[in-house]
Design a protein around this motif. Structure first.
Motif, PDB file in Angstrom:
ATOM      1  N   SER A 150       0.819  -1.218   0.000  1.00 22.79           N
ATOM      2  CA  SER A 150       0.000   0.000   0.000  1.00 22.79           C
ATOM      3  C   SER A 150       0.852   1.268   0.000  1.00 22.79           C
ATOM      4  O   SER A 150       0.390   2.346  -0.400  1.00 22.79           O
ATOM      5  N   LEU A 196       1.397   2.058  -3.780  1.00 20.61           N
ATOM      6  CA  LEU A 196       0.238   1.693  -4.582  1.00 20.61           C
ATOM      7  C   LEU A 196       0.130   2.519  -5.859  1.00 20.61           C
ATOM      8  O   LEU A 196      -0.246   2.004  -6.922  1.00 20.61           O
ATOM      9  N   SER A 206       1.223  -0.828  -8.526  1.00 28.80           N
ATOM     10  CA  SER A 206      -0.050  -1.373  -8.048  1.00 28.80           C
ATOM     11  C   SER A 206      -0.112  -2.908  -8.080  1.00 28.80           C
ATOM     12  O   SER A 206      -0.905  -3.521  -7.367  1.00 28.80           O
ATOM     13  N   ILE A 213       0.091  -5.371  -4.762  1.00 24.77           N
ATOM     14  CA  ILE A 213      -1.012  -5.607  -3.831  1.00 24.77           C
ATOM     15  C   ILE A 213      -1.977  -6.665  -4.344  1.00 24.77           C
ATOM     16  O   ILE A 213      -2.792  -7.199  -3.586  1.00 24.77           O
TER      17      ILE A 213
END
Length: 651
Positions: free
Chosen positions: A252, A255, A259, A262
């Motif tokens: 996070s 992110l 991305s 995650i």
């Protein structure tokens, strides 16, 4: 040995193969897919040291945030660690935490829910009070306190979560138990003398496993989310040890630019939670829905509230208890607690049964016959209690025995044949297994000895192919076969008293005759006493030496069977005899008694039969009618019994 035609129409002794639980789950696409995913995931996680391509702590700063490739199937994180390897090792932490939480929840919630729902009373009140208190505690606050107190211990946090989740399980199990405990096979298990623990584990728990499975699967998903949330907050297992929540927390931070990192832990958590729920639903559906009889209520122990000296007692109830009688009852009075208040449903009943004797308890539905029989066994429905009376059986007053003492008598010294034999058999077990558990409960037999004795008992009740029948499930039996199995179970411990509650009601005439013949032969062989509860005068004439006629909770007439048939001294008895189809005259309408038996709250004053009686006068409603004795051994609760005798002579 001859076998009646209805028995030969029963299903073949070759039992059909039952689909296994796994087969039933695999027939459901979603359930099969979820189970496959869950099994594969758990296997991969526990085999992580063998299948993980890298050490989960090994860093490669030259390959940070690398996307999926042949070298790193799920890419790398911010320190170049292999995401797949960390995902596999992190799953070990997550699944152990889920196991802690679910295990504690089930170990506490299921036994307490069973106890509250089945035993009831004070235990139920205490357990419900505790669960209400625990449910009022905010879960997240409790978890944060525990984590801070025990040094961020994941085990302590998940055990606490299990403790907090147990009250919800208690409520679900309690509600399911209350519904299932009404079933006749549960009452039958208690009649056979099984302990409360045995009844709950063998007959209640398998029946309510559906709601428990669903609750456990949903809680497992919630536990996984909670464990991941704590790890996300940095509570529990700390970096660099991998956890699914910790991986999401690290991803996070990056992110916006990276991305992908995650996706693997987030998707794994989501799919695992979904799989838990789907597998739980599939297991529940594979076991079948939980059902319960709509008419039977839970049994509860009887309570004696002392005597009431204001009652006017008849000559039968004032007679001393005979020391030679197998069963001697005096002043039996049963009350029920209803929303409208207390209602008396059986009042001042008294009778005796000698060893080797059969006594018939006769009357229409609603007269109190079955309640009388169940009161003797300490198996009154919920809300009912014996408020007065004495019941001597083998030197003991059954109404003053504790739950454990009367439980030891049921099944061993007192047997019961229920009205609905199929409903009194547990559908989860073979009939041989159910009879064997009675034998092992009372005689401490080995499994092999109990199995042999089961076959012997089934042969004793003239069951064709006893070995094959012992392997059948209740749904594979005809009505006559189920009744014979019920008799075999009742006779397993060789009782001195058998209470037969409408034992031939659901059977055709041919099977009825076979069952009555069987009972007579067994009685001759064993010398047991029989209390036969019935509305069939033909059965009374065939089996009984004495008849006791009940109406609206009272004994209205009692005498030898021949005397009752030849010279009834109560209009109700006379009306029942005239309306008996066995005595119908061809071409003439069958006489019937006008009206119906009144409910306890509508019992009339004076003689309770007078609103339906053609001989009724003002004196009949003026006050309580005593039990009179116009001749030795013949008792009646009618002030016009001499007029009835003269009327019968003129006819």
């Amino acid at each position: 040995m001859t076998v009646s035609p209805p028995e030969t129409d029963s299903p073949s002794s070759a039992a059909p193969r039952r689909a296994t639980m796994l087969h039933r789950i695999l027939r459901r696409p979603l359930g099969a897919a979820a189970l496959t995913l869950l099994v594969c995931l758990v296997a991969a996680v526990w085999a992580a040291p063998l299948v993980a391509p890298y050490d989960p702590l090994a860093q490669d700063l030259q390959s940070v945030f690398a996307g999926p490739s042949f070298q790193h199937l799920l890419g790398t994180d911010d320190l170049g660690r292999d995401v797949l390897s960390r995902l596999l090792y992190g799953g070990q932490v997550s699944f152990i935490g889920v196991a802690y939480a679910v295990g504690v929840m089930l170990l506490l919630g299921v036994p307490l829910g069973l106890l509250a729902g089945f035993v009831g009373g004070r235990a139920d009140a205490v357990i419900r009070s505790i669960t209400d208190i625990v449910l009022a505690i905010p879960n997240i606050m409790a978890l944060l306190v525990v984590v801070s107190t025990f040094g961020q211990s994941q085990a302590a946090a998940m055990v606490t979560l299990g403790l907090l989740g147990a009250p919800g399980t208690v409520r679900i199990v309690r509600a399911a138990t209350i519904a299932v405990r009404k079933d006749l096979y549960v009452t039958a298990a208690r009649v056979y003398g099984l302990s409360t623990f045995q009844t709950m584990v063998r007959h209640i728990l398998p029946r309510i496993s559906g709601p428990i499975i669903v609750k456990a699967s949903l809680f497992a998903g919630a536990a996984l989310l909670t464990e991941s949330s704590l790890a996300f907050l940095g509570l529990g297992v700390q970096e660099p040890q991998p956890t699914w929540g910790g991986m999401i927390s690290s991803a996070s931070l990056y992110l916006s630019d990276h991305s992908w990192e995650i996706v693997p832990p987030g998707l794994t958590i989501a799919l695992t939670v979904l799989a838990f729920g789907l597998v739980g639903d599939a297991l529940r559906d594979a076991r079948g829905p939980v059902t319960a009889s709509k008419v039977r209520r839970r049994a509860r122990p009887i309570v004696d509230r002392g005597t009431d000296n204001t009652r006017d007692l008849g000559s039968e109830n004032n007679a001393p208890l005979s020391p030679d009688a197998c069963l001697a009852v005096r002043h039996l009075t049963v009350d029920f607690t209803t929303p409208e208040g207390r209602r008396t449903v059986v009042e001042d009943v008294g009778f005796e049964i000698g060893y080797g004797e059969t006594v018939g308890l006769v009357g229409e539905s609603g007269c109190g016959k079955s309640i009388t029989g169940r009161a003797l066994l300490g198996l009154l429905p919920a809300g009912g209690e014996v408020v007065r009376g004495e019941c001597r059986f083998e030197g003991k007053d059954l109404f003053r025995l504790g739950r454990a003492e009367i439980g030891r008598l049921r099944g061993r010294r007192i047997g019961l044949i229920a009205q609905e034999p199929i409903a009194s058999l547990d559908p989860n077990f073979t009939v041989g297994n159910q009879i064997a558990q009675v034998l092992r409960r009372h005689d401490k037999m080995t499994r092999r000895a109990a199995k042999a004795r089961v076959v012997e008992l089934l042969r004793q009740v003239e069951m064709p192919d006893p070995e094959g029948v012992a392997r059948k499930y209740p749904h594979q039996l005809s009505g006559g076969m189920a009744q014979r199995v019920s008799i075999a179970g009742s006779l397993a411990a060789e009782p001195a008293l058998l209470i037969a509650d409408e034992p031939t009601t659901a059977l055709d005439v041919t099977v009825q005759a076979e069952i009555l013949k069987l009972l007579r032969r067994i009685q001759q062989d064993t010398g047991m006493a029989i209390l036969l509860i019935t509305h069939d005068w033909g059965v009374v004439a065939d089996m009984c030496s004495r008849a006791i006629v009940m109406y609206a909770g009272q004994v209205v007439e009692s005498s030898e069977v021949r005397t009752v048939f030849r010279e009834p001294r109560h209009p109700y008895t006379n009306g029942l005899l005239l309306s008996n189809p066995h005595g119908a005259q061809k071409g003439l309408p069958l006489p019937a008694i006008a009206g119906t038996v009144p409910a306890p709250e509508n019992w009339p004053t004076g003689c309770r039969f007078h609103p339906r009686c053609h001989m009724s006068t003002a004196d009949c409603a003026a006050g309580r009618i005593p039990l009179l004795e116009p001749s030795a051994g013949h008792r009646t609760r009618c002030i016009h019994h001499e007029d009835l005798k003269r009327e019968a002579i003129l006819r």
